[in-house]
Design a protein around this motif. Structure first.
Motif, PDB file in Angstrom:
ATOM      1  N   MET A   1      38.277  32.685  28.316  1.00  0.00           N
ATOM      2  CA  MET A   1      39.578  33.293  28.038  1.00  0.00           C
ATOM      3  C   MET A   1      39.513  34.818  27.938  1.00  0.00           C
ATOM      4  SD  MET A   1      40.990  30.667  25.121  1.00  0.00           S
ATOM      5  CE  MET A   1      42.419  31.709  24.767  1.00  0.00           C
TER       6      MET A   1
ATOM      7  N   LEU B   1      38.454  36.125  25.241  1.00  0.00           N
ATOM      8  CA  LEU B   1      38.682  36.302  23.811  1.00  0.00           C
ATOM      9  C   LEU B   1      37.609  35.555  23.038  1.00  0.00           C
ATOM     10  CD1 LEU B   1      42.538  35.630  23.569  1.00  0.00           C
ATOM     11  CD2 LEU B   1      41.412  37.848  23.315  1.00  0.00           C
TER      12      LEU B   1
ATOM     13  N   ILE C   1      36.441  33.211  19.857  1.00  0.00           N
ATOM     14  CA  ILE C   1      37.051  32.198  19.002  1.00  0.00           C
ATOM     15  C   ILE C   1      37.442  32.815  17.655  1.00  0.00           C
ATOM     16  CG2 ILE C   1      34.805  31.453  18.083  1.00  0.00           C
ATOM     17  CD1 ILE C   1      37.852  29.171  18.711  1.00  0.00           C
TER      18      ILE C   1
ATOM     19  N   SER D   1      47.883  29.303  18.990  1.00  0.00           N
ATOM     20  CA  SER D   1      47.791  29.140  20.438  1.00  0.00           C
ATOM     21  C   SER D   1      47.617  27.669  20.789  1.00  0.00           C
ATOM     22  CB  SER D   1      46.595  29.935  20.978  1.00  0.00           C
ATOM     23  OG  SER D   1      45.380  29.389  20.493  1.00  0.00           O
TER      24      SER D   1
ATOM     25  N   GLU E   1      38.926  35.634  17.250  1.00  0.00           N
ATOM     26  CA  GLU E   1      40.124  36.461  17.337  1.00  0.00           C
ATOM     27  C   GLU E   1      41.310  35.774  18.010  1.00  0.00           C
ATOM     28  OE1 GLU E   1      38.909  39.893  19.551  1.00  0.00           O
ATOM     29  OE2 GLU E   1      38.490  38.785  21.389  1.00  0.00           O
ATOM     30  N   VAL E   2      41.119  34.540  18.452  1.00  0.00           N
ATOM     31  CA  VAL E   2      42.211  33.842  19.117  1.00  0.00           C
ATOM     32  C   VAL E   2      43.254  33.404  18.086  1.00  0.00           C
ATOM     33  CG1 VAL E   2      41.225  31.519  18.944  1.00  0.00           C
ATOM     34  CG2 VAL E   2      42.702  32.086  20.865  1.00  0.00           C
ATOM     35  N   SER E   3      44.510  33.361  18.489  1.00  0.00           N
ATOM     36  CA  SER E   3      45.577  32.948  17.579  1.00  0.00           C
ATOM     37  C   SER E   3      45.440  31.487  17.196  1.00  0.00           C
ATOM     38  CB  SER E   3      46.944  33.167  18.236  1.00  0.00           C
ATOM     39  OG  SER E   3      47.967  32.561  17.456  1.00  0.00           O
TER      40      SER E   3
ATOM     41  N   GLU F   1      45.560  26.439  22.780  1.00  0.00           N
ATOM     42  CA  GLU F   1      44.128  26.135  22.887  1.00  0.00           C
ATOM     43  C   GLU F   1      43.552  25.750  21.526  1.00  0.00           C
ATOM     44  OE1 GLU F   1      45.278  28.804  26.231  1.00  0.00           O
ATOM     45  OE2 GLU F   1      45.577  28.864  24.051  1.00  0.00           O
TER      46      GLU F   1
ATOM     47  N   TRP G   1      35.324  32.714  24.533  1.00  0.00           N
ATOM     48  CA  TRP G   1      35.639  31.300  24.338  1.00  0.00           C
ATOM     49  C   TRP G   1      36.340  30.730  25.566  1.00  0.00           C
ATOM     50  CZ3 TRP G   1      40.324  28.994  21.450  1.00  0.00           C
ATOM     51  CH2 TRP G   1      40.199  27.602  21.388  1.00  0.00           C
TER      52      TRP G   1
END
Length: 365
Positions: A32, A34, A36, A43, A38-40, A45, A29
């Motif tokens: 990054m 990472l 989408i 965050s 698994e991203v916090s 973003e 994504w």
């Protein structure tokens, strides 16, 4: 593999450009490193994604500042209970317009919380029309509409002043046409028709109305909790919100709601014209209340129905089989379905008519 012509009633067809962007974001994504997935959700973003999606909803539907835009989970079916849980107290009455299967489900849930008055129903004609003459008790705490009936193929186009707060389930026609948000106190819509993938529910609500909700409500079912926490009281449906943002950006590029409404009208006119012309098929909904989103029609007999379903499948047409309790056909014309797909269906109906007629003549000889 050749892309099918998808007339399925939900989840919705999505634009290919949105699918491609979403697929890339699942892998990496925005560079990054990472996904989408698994991203916090805390965050910066992703908080920016939520804000952008809210702003797109406001822009595309001209949502006034004194309304909140919320992203919830549980689908519209959770809203059937969440609405009365928030606003219908014991000893109070809510008014409901009974226009079909999903309106009935909303009525069933509301009866768990207080008195429900069905102010009008089209059950007498198998929900083939929208009742337009009825009285609402001014003591009702709200009236509930289902704007588009996906199974029955009817749609409400006129939301007249009711004198009481108006709540509307717009799951299957949200973003398909212009509406005046000021006419409503609360709108809810499952995302999986015209907004994005399943997993998210959009709620647009007047803040003054939300402030009138009951005080003792579980936090996860209290609209005010999500309003006060930017729809992130708990982990939100991250991927669904992200894809909704992409889809709303696509809609904006199509000329917004006004632009897509013109195309939706053209698609519906084309298909209804063929249904009315073709002697092998006939529509089920009253002409004045025909849905632009879900076109329902029947064949003259079961043999024609079975043969056309097979014929259509061979033409790459999928999702036109009617709801299991109704039968027949249902062609859903959601925003991302191109006019070319409708033309394929119409041409298939015309070709099938010719083949079937020739076959019938040979059988009679």
């Amino acid at each position: 593999m050749h892309k099918k012509h998808n007339f399925g009633a939900g989840p919705c067809i999505l634009p290919s450009s949105v699918m491609e962007q979403a697929a890339q974001a699942v892998i990496n994504w925005g560079g990054m490193g990472l996904s989408i997935l698994e991203v916090s959700h805390r965050s910066p973003e992703f908080e920016d994604v939520v804000l952008k999606t809210q702003l797109l909803v406001r822009e595309l539907l001209s949502v006034p500042d004194h309304y909140s835009v919320l992203f919830l989970q549980g689908g519209a079916s959770t809203q059937f209970a969440m609405v009365p849980m928030n606003f219908l107290r014991a000893g109070e009455k809510a008014a409901y317009l009974d226009t079909g299967y999903f309106a009935q489900k909303a009525i069933k849930e509301a009866r768990l919380f207080g008195e429900v008055e069905i102010v009008a129903s089209s059950k007498d004609k198998d929900y083939a029309y929208i009742p337009d003459l009825f009285n609402i008790d001014n003591e009702s705490v709200y009236i509930h509409y289902t704007s588009n009936n996906t199974i029955e193929g009817t749609e409400i186009f006129d939301f007249s002043a009711t004198g009481v707060p108006l709540i509307c389930d717009m799951s299957s026609d949200i973003f398909s046409r212009k509406i005046n948000v000021n006419d409503f106190d609360l709108i809810y819509a499952g995302a999986q028709k015209n907004m994005g993938p399943a997993g998210m529910t959009l709620v647009i609500a007047k803040n003054e109305f939300l402030n009138q909700a009951k005080k003792e409500i579980p936090s996860m079912l209290d609209y005010r909790v999500f309003r006060d926490n930017m729809s992130m009281y708990n982990t939100p449906p991250v991927f669904s919100i992200y894809v909704a943002m992409l889809n709303l950006l696509w809609l904006k590029d199509q000329g917004g709601v006004s632009g897509i409404e013109e195309r939706n009208i053209e698609k519906a006119r084309l298909l209804y014209a063929e249904i009315d012309r073709n002697p092998l098929f006939y529509g089920t909904a009253d002409v004045a209340h025909r849905s632009r989103m879900n076109v329902t029609f029947l064949a003259v007999n079961k043999d024609v129905e079975a043969e056309f379903l097979k014929f259509a499948a061979d033409e790459g047409i999928v999702g036109i089989k009617g709801y299991r309790t109704v039968g027949g056909f249902r062609a859903s014309l959601y925003n991302a379905l191109p006019l070319s797909s409708v033309e394929v269906l119409v041409n298939a109906m015309a070709s099938f008519e010719k083949i079937y007629s020739e076959k019938t003549v040979l059988e009679l000889e």
